[in-house]
Motif scaffolding. Sequence first.
Motif, PDB file in Angstrom:
ATOM      1  N   LEU A  52       0.840  -1.210   0.000  1.00  0.00           N
ATOM      2  CA  LEU A  52       0.000   0.000   0.000  1.00  0.00           C
ATOM      3  C   LEU A  52       0.871   1.253   0.000  1.00  0.00           C
ATOM      4  O   LEU A  52       0.553   2.255  -0.630  1.00  0.00           O
ATOM      5  CB  LEU A  52      -0.926  -0.001   1.219  1.00  0.00           C
ATOM      6  CG  LEU A  52      -2.096  -0.992   1.138  1.00  0.00           C
ATOM      7  CD1 LEU A  52      -2.886  -0.980   2.437  1.00  0.00           C
ATOM      8  CD2 LEU A  52      -3.032  -0.655  -0.024  1.00  0.00           C
ATOM      9  N   ASN A  53       1.985   1.155   0.739  1.00  0.00           N
ATOM     10  CA  ASN A  53       2.918   2.271   0.802  1.00  0.00           C
ATOM     11  C   ASN A  53       3.441   2.650  -0.574  1.00  0.00           C
ATOM     12  O   ASN A  53       3.526   3.834  -0.922  1.00  0.00           O
ATOM     13  CB  ASN A  53       4.112   1.841   1.659  1.00  0.00           C
ATOM     14  CG  ASN A  53       4.408   2.853   2.703  1.00  0.00           C
ATOM     15  OD1 ASN A  53       4.615   4.015   2.367  1.00  0.00           O
ATOM     16  ND2 ASN A  53       4.390   2.441   3.951  1.00  0.00           N
ATOM     17  N   PHE A  55       2.002   2.157  -3.407  1.00  0.00           N
ATOM     18  CA  PHE A  55       0.922   2.816  -4.163  1.00  0.00           C
ATOM     19  C   PHE A  55       0.702   4.243  -3.681  1.00  0.00           C
ATOM     20  O   PHE A  55       0.469   5.147  -4.470  1.00  0.00           O
ATOM     21  CB  PHE A  55      -0.378   2.003  -4.066  1.00  0.00           C
ATOM     22  CG  PHE A  55      -0.398   0.828  -5.001  1.00  0.00           C
ATOM     23  CD1 PHE A  55      -0.378   1.016  -6.385  1.00  0.00           C
ATOM     24  CD2 PHE A  55      -0.428  -0.471  -4.517  1.00  0.00           C
ATOM     25  CE1 PHE A  55      -0.383  -0.064  -7.260  1.00  0.00           C
ATOM     26  CE2 PHE A  55      -0.433  -1.554  -5.384  1.00  0.00           C
ATOM     27  CZ  PHE A  55      -0.408  -1.354  -6.754  1.00  0.00           C
ATOM     28  N   GLU A  56       0.790   4.432  -2.364  1.00  0.00           N
ATOM     29  CA  GLU A  56       0.620   5.790  -1.831  1.00  0.00           C
ATOM     30  C   GLU A  56       1.692   6.727  -2.372  1.00  0.00           C
ATOM     31  O   GLU A  56       1.467   7.912  -2.577  1.00  0.00           O
ATOM     32  CB  GLU A  56       0.695   5.770  -0.302  1.00  0.00           C
ATOM     33  CG  GLU A  56      -0.664   5.724   0.360  1.00  0.00           C
ATOM     34  CD  GLU A  56      -0.606   6.155   1.812  1.00  0.00           C
ATOM     35  OE1 GLU A  56      -0.202   5.321   2.631  1.00  0.00           O
ATOM     36  OE2 GLU A  56      -0.970   7.307   2.110  1.00  0.00           O
TER      37      GLU A  56
ATOM     38  N   SER B  47      -3.485   3.753   5.660  1.00  0.00           N
ATOM     39  CA  SER B  47      -3.005   3.885   4.294  1.00  0.00           C
ATOM     40  C   SER B  47      -4.155   3.703   3.302  1.00  0.00           C
ATOM     41  O   SER B  47      -4.315   4.492   2.359  1.00  0.00           O
ATOM     42  CB  SER B  47      -1.916   2.833   4.070  1.00  0.00           C
ATOM     43  OG  SER B  47      -1.343   2.957   2.813  1.00  0.00           O
ATOM     44  N   ALA B  48      -4.963   2.689   3.524  1.00  0.00           N
ATOM     45  CA  ALA B  48      -6.083   2.404   2.608  1.00  0.00           C
ATOM     46  C   ALA B  48      -7.060   3.577   2.565  1.00  0.00           C
ATOM     47  O   ALA B  48      -7.501   3.997   1.486  1.00  0.00           O
ATOM     48  CB  ALA B  48      -6.799   1.126   3.039  1.00  0.00           C
ATOM     49  N   ARG B  50      -6.463   6.694   3.415  1.00  0.00           N
ATOM     50  CA  ARG B  50      -5.791   7.854   2.811  1.00  0.00           C
ATOM     51  C   ARG B  50      -5.882   7.784   1.291  1.00  0.00           C
ATOM     52  O   ARG B  50      -6.229   8.769   0.626  1.00  0.00           O
ATOM     53  CB  ARG B  50      -4.324   7.882   3.226  1.00  0.00           C
ATOM     54  CG  ARG B  50      -4.004   8.970   4.245  1.00  0.00           C
ATOM     55  CD  ARG B  50      -2.527   9.188   4.416  1.00  0.00           C
ATOM     56  NE  ARG B  50      -1.742   7.991   4.389  1.00  0.00           N
ATOM     57  CZ  ARG B  50      -1.156   7.439   5.464  1.00  0.00           C
ATOM     58  NH1 ARG B  50      -1.292   7.990   6.646  1.00  0.00           N
ATOM     59  NH2 ARG B  50      -0.430   6.346   5.344  1.00  0.00           N
ATOM     60  N   ILE B  51      -5.596   6.593   0.742  1.00  0.00           N
ATOM     61  CA  ILE B  51      -5.658   6.436  -0.718  1.00  0.00           C
ATOM     62  C   ILE B  51      -7.087   6.679  -1.205  1.00  0.00           C
ATOM     63  O   ILE B  51      -7.332   7.422  -2.153  1.00  0.00           O
ATOM     64  CB  ILE B  51      -5.188   5.018  -1.140  1.00  0.00           C
ATOM     65  CG1 ILE B  51      -3.712   4.825  -0.812  1.00  0.00           C
ATOM     66  CG2 ILE B  51      -5.450   4.786  -2.619  1.00  0.00           C
ATOM     67  CD1 ILE B  51      -3.164   3.437  -1.102  1.00  0.00           C
TER      68      ILE B  51
END
Lengths: 150, 224
Positions: A52-53, A55-56, B47-48, B50-51
Amino acid sequence: MPEFEPKIVAFCCRYCAYTAADLAGSMRLQYSPNIRVVEMPCSGTIEHGLILNAFEKGVDGVYIAGCNLGDCHFLKGNVRAIKRVAAVKKILDEIGLGGQRLEFFHIPASEGTKFAKVANEMTERIRQLGPSPLNKNAAGNAQKEGGQTV
Amino acid sequence: MIVAQQKPISEIAQMISDCKKVLFLGCAGCVTVCLSGGEKETDVLASAIRIKRTLENNPLEATTFTCTRQCDPEYIAGIDNLVKDVDAIVSLACGVGVQYLAERFMDKWVVPAMDTKFAGGSVVHGLWEEKCGLCGECILHRTGGICPIIRCSKSILNGPCGGSQYGKCEINKDIDCAWQLIYDRMKALGKLDKLMEIQPLKDWSKSRDGGPRKSIREDVMIDE
Ligand code: SF4
Ligand code: SF4
């Protein structure tokens, strides 16, 4: 406007895919320059958060490459990686980024050709999907990206 | 341990849709052990979301932290500075932790990321099962260490019921009949005679029926 050049991170197990990347180099195989390879001690060391990081931070695609089933140096690391990738794909679908931007591949150390094939396939897939909405530098990155290794 | 499961991301995101700055707060207690609300899960959830928010053109500033325990005032006292300028706290603790936060941070919007499920333990890595109904007066010494309150679907005290078939409970063939388990174990221990004693009516006022409960140990209380 130049064609979109995806930025893709490949988390590669050092006992298979990473060695296969070396082999692809020795074999003088051409493969997509869009791949950024990260060496992993085992594909099973991948974590949901790490994917996820990436992708962020704006990468357009991610794949994890591990050994064939039954060949993992640590017995079951690849099986675990496959499950984690499936779980993160679900999260990506749920939050609207799309699970297709993430994949798991088996690439044995002896298959430089497969390493190159996977790199090209994944680049093509992500090119079709277009830039990640989180990729702030997507527009006009063709020249900047082309062939560089950084 | 208390076993909790994370709610769907979309549901959690909905609760904080009008907030700009949010603290995602994990707990290093039970929810870390049942892999639902520890440090890793907290980072993944933040994180999820935030995206998701970036994709919706409604960016979210999300910070994360994991307390030693959210069900102990002394551990949440330490996060005052993290809470100061957020619009909301998303707690990844069980319902107890959420309430402790809501009590301490009166002016903050505190929301639960979890559905708190049961008191139980792990069977194998990744699978947890309910074991205790928190009845307030344990009778495991009479039932071979198998709890009929929570593991028998009808909480029968003098079982089994007529629906017990081939060791399975009548409500679902995948659920063991607790009373069959009790019988088998008492038989193996040579204590079947104990099962002949009729269990007295249970005093449910010691359970939830008596209202919210407290547990006190005067000798460890610190006098001010
Ligand atoms: S008898 Fe009561 S306290 Fe004991 S395990 Fe069952 S529910 Fe829990
Ligand atoms: S079949 Fe067994 S577990 Fe199910 S309700 Fe009857 S006694 Fe309880």
